[in-house]
Enzyme design. Structure first.
Site, PDB file in Angstrom:
ATOM      1  N   ASP A 155      13.575  -6.404   5.646  1.00  0.00           N
ATOM      2  CA  ASP A 155      14.958  -6.010   5.368  1.00  0.00           C
ATOM      3  C   ASP A 155      15.064  -4.682   4.626  1.00  0.00           C
ATOM      4  O   ASP A 155      16.169  -4.239   4.323  1.00  0.00           O
ATOM      5  CB  ASP A 155      15.678  -7.108   4.571  1.00  0.00           C
ATOM      6  CG  ASP A 155      15.097  -7.299   3.181  1.00  0.00           C
ATOM      7  OD1 ASP A 155      13.849  -7.290   3.047  1.00  0.00           O
ATOM      8  OD2 ASP A 155      15.880  -7.470   2.224  1.00  0.00           O
TER       9      ASP A 155
ATOM     10  N   LYS B 263       3.811  -3.088  -0.386  1.00  0.00           N
ATOM     11  CA  LYS B 263       4.595  -2.352   0.598  1.00  0.00           C
ATOM     12  C   LYS B 263       5.332  -1.226  -0.124  1.00  0.00           C
ATOM     13  O   LYS B 263       5.844  -1.461  -1.209  1.00  0.00           O
ATOM     14  CB  LYS B 263       5.588  -3.283   1.309  1.00  0.00           C
ATOM     15  CG  LYS B 263       4.903  -4.357   2.139  1.00  0.00           C
ATOM     16  CD  LYS B 263       5.883  -5.292   2.831  1.00  0.00           C
ATOM     17  CE  LYS B 263       6.432  -6.314   1.854  1.00  0.00           C
ATOM     18  NZ  LYS B 263       7.390  -7.261   2.459  1.00  0.00           N
TER      19      LYS B 263
ATOM     20  N   ASP C 166      11.692 -12.403   0.711  1.00  0.00           N
ATOM     21  CA  ASP C 166      13.013 -12.262   0.095  1.00  0.00           C
ATOM     22  C   ASP C 166      13.840 -11.270   0.905  1.00  0.00           C
ATOM     23  O   ASP C 166      13.492 -10.104   1.020  1.00  0.00           O
ATOM     24  CB  ASP C 166      12.878 -11.786  -1.351  1.00  0.00           C
ATOM     25  CG  ASP C 166      12.000 -12.705  -2.199  1.00  0.00           C
ATOM     26  OD1 ASP C 166      11.638 -13.801  -1.718  1.00  0.00           O
ATOM     27  OD2 ASP C 166      11.662 -12.321  -3.324  1.00  0.00           O
TER      28      ASP C 166
ATOM     29  N   THR D 232       4.820 -10.435   1.173  1.00  0.00           N
ATOM     30  CA  THR D 232       5.885 -10.245   0.191  1.00  0.00           C
ATOM     31  C   THR D 232       5.409  -9.539  -1.073  1.00  0.00           C
ATOM     32  O   THR D 232       4.402  -9.935  -1.663  1.00  0.00           O
ATOM     33  CB  THR D 232       6.526 -11.618  -0.160  1.00  0.00           C
ATOM     34  OG1 THR D 232       7.534 -11.448  -1.149  1.00  0.00           O
ATOM     35  CG2 THR D 232       5.504 -12.635  -0.636  1.00  0.00           C
TER      36      THR D 232
ATOM     37  N   GLN E  94       5.773  -9.088  -4.864  1.00  0.00           N
ATOM     38  CA  GLN E  94       6.268  -9.970  -5.923  1.00  0.00           C
ATOM     39  C   GLN E  94       6.159  -9.257  -7.266  1.00  0.00           C
ATOM     40  O   GLN E  94       5.365  -9.611  -8.137  1.00  0.00           O
ATOM     41  CB  GLN E  94       5.506 -11.299  -5.908  1.00  0.00           C
ATOM     42  CG  GLN E  94       5.863 -12.188  -4.732  1.00  0.00           C
ATOM     43  CD  GLN E  94       7.326 -12.587  -4.755  1.00  0.00           C
ATOM     44  OE1 GLN E  94       7.832 -13.114  -5.741  1.00  0.00           O
ATOM     45  NE2 GLN E  94       8.029 -12.324  -3.649  1.00  0.00           N
TER      46      GLN E  94
ATOM     47  N   ASP F 112       8.813 -10.691   6.064  1.00  0.00           N
ATOM     48  CA  ASP F 112       9.070 -10.512   4.638  1.00  0.00           C
ATOM     49  C   ASP F 112       9.687 -11.814   4.130  1.00  0.00           C
ATOM     50  O   ASP F 112      10.284 -12.570   4.898  1.00  0.00           O
ATOM     51  CB  ASP F 112      10.018  -9.329   4.437  1.00  0.00           C
ATOM     52  CG  ASP F 112      10.345  -9.074   2.977  1.00  0.00           C
ATOM     53  OD1 ASP F 112       9.411  -9.079   2.149  1.00  0.00           O
ATOM     54  OD2 ASP F 112      11.530  -8.888   2.672  1.00  0.00           O
TER      55      ASP F 112
END
Length: 165
Positions: A133, A108, A10, A50, A52, A8
């Protein structure tokens, strides 16, 4: 065919400071480039996956996502590390504007970004894993049939070393 480490962005490679989309906003996680070097040395394909949603919310555009990813790739390379691929999902089902307001299997917790990379590159599911995370990261990994590991913060290299041990 080789296995992949899906990371991932961020909250793993860089701090999640609330829609970071410019290099000057990026706070690289301690040990990030050492972790990527470790994954490279282990023979793994290293891909960033990621969400966004800032694109969907109109905070920045996909060109800014691409520019940030080029910057991250250059930073990694300057540190002797290699990021092999990037995948992002600009959509959000409820907060998106215009064409970006929709469901997407790439977002995701859907596995779409992982599945796309597994199809596009000569990768195998066996031995692949994801580091994220959030619960949605781990759910995406499970939906793609690979292990997911929750990064709690701290030194990413130490965390990755534990996964590979």
């Amino acid at each position: 065919m080789r296995s992949a480490a899906f990371l991932d962005r961020d909250g793993v490679l860089i701090a999640d400071t609330g829609y970071p989309h410019r290099p000057e906003q990026a706070q690289v996680t301690p040990g990030a480039w050492a972790a990527v070097r470790r994954l490279n040395a282990a023979g793994l394909f290293v891909a960033v996956v990621t969400n966004q949603a800032g694109v969907a919310r109109g905070l920045y555009d996909e060109a800014q996502v691409a520019a940030m990813h080029l910057w991250l790739r250059a930073q990694a390379a300057a540190a002797g590390a290699r990021l092999d691929a990037f995948a992002h999902c600009p959509f959000h089902p409820t907060e998106g504007q215009g064409r970006y307001r929709r469901d997407s299997p790439r977002r995701k917790p859907g596995p779409g970004m992982i599945e796309d990379l597994l199809r596009f590159f000569p990768l195998r599911r066996d031995g692949s894993f994801l580091v994220g995370d959030r619960d949605t990261d781990l759910q995406a990994a499970a939906a793609a049939g690979i292990p997911g590991h929750r990064f709690p913060g701290g030194d990413l290299d130490a965390f990755v070393a534990g996964i590979l041990a």
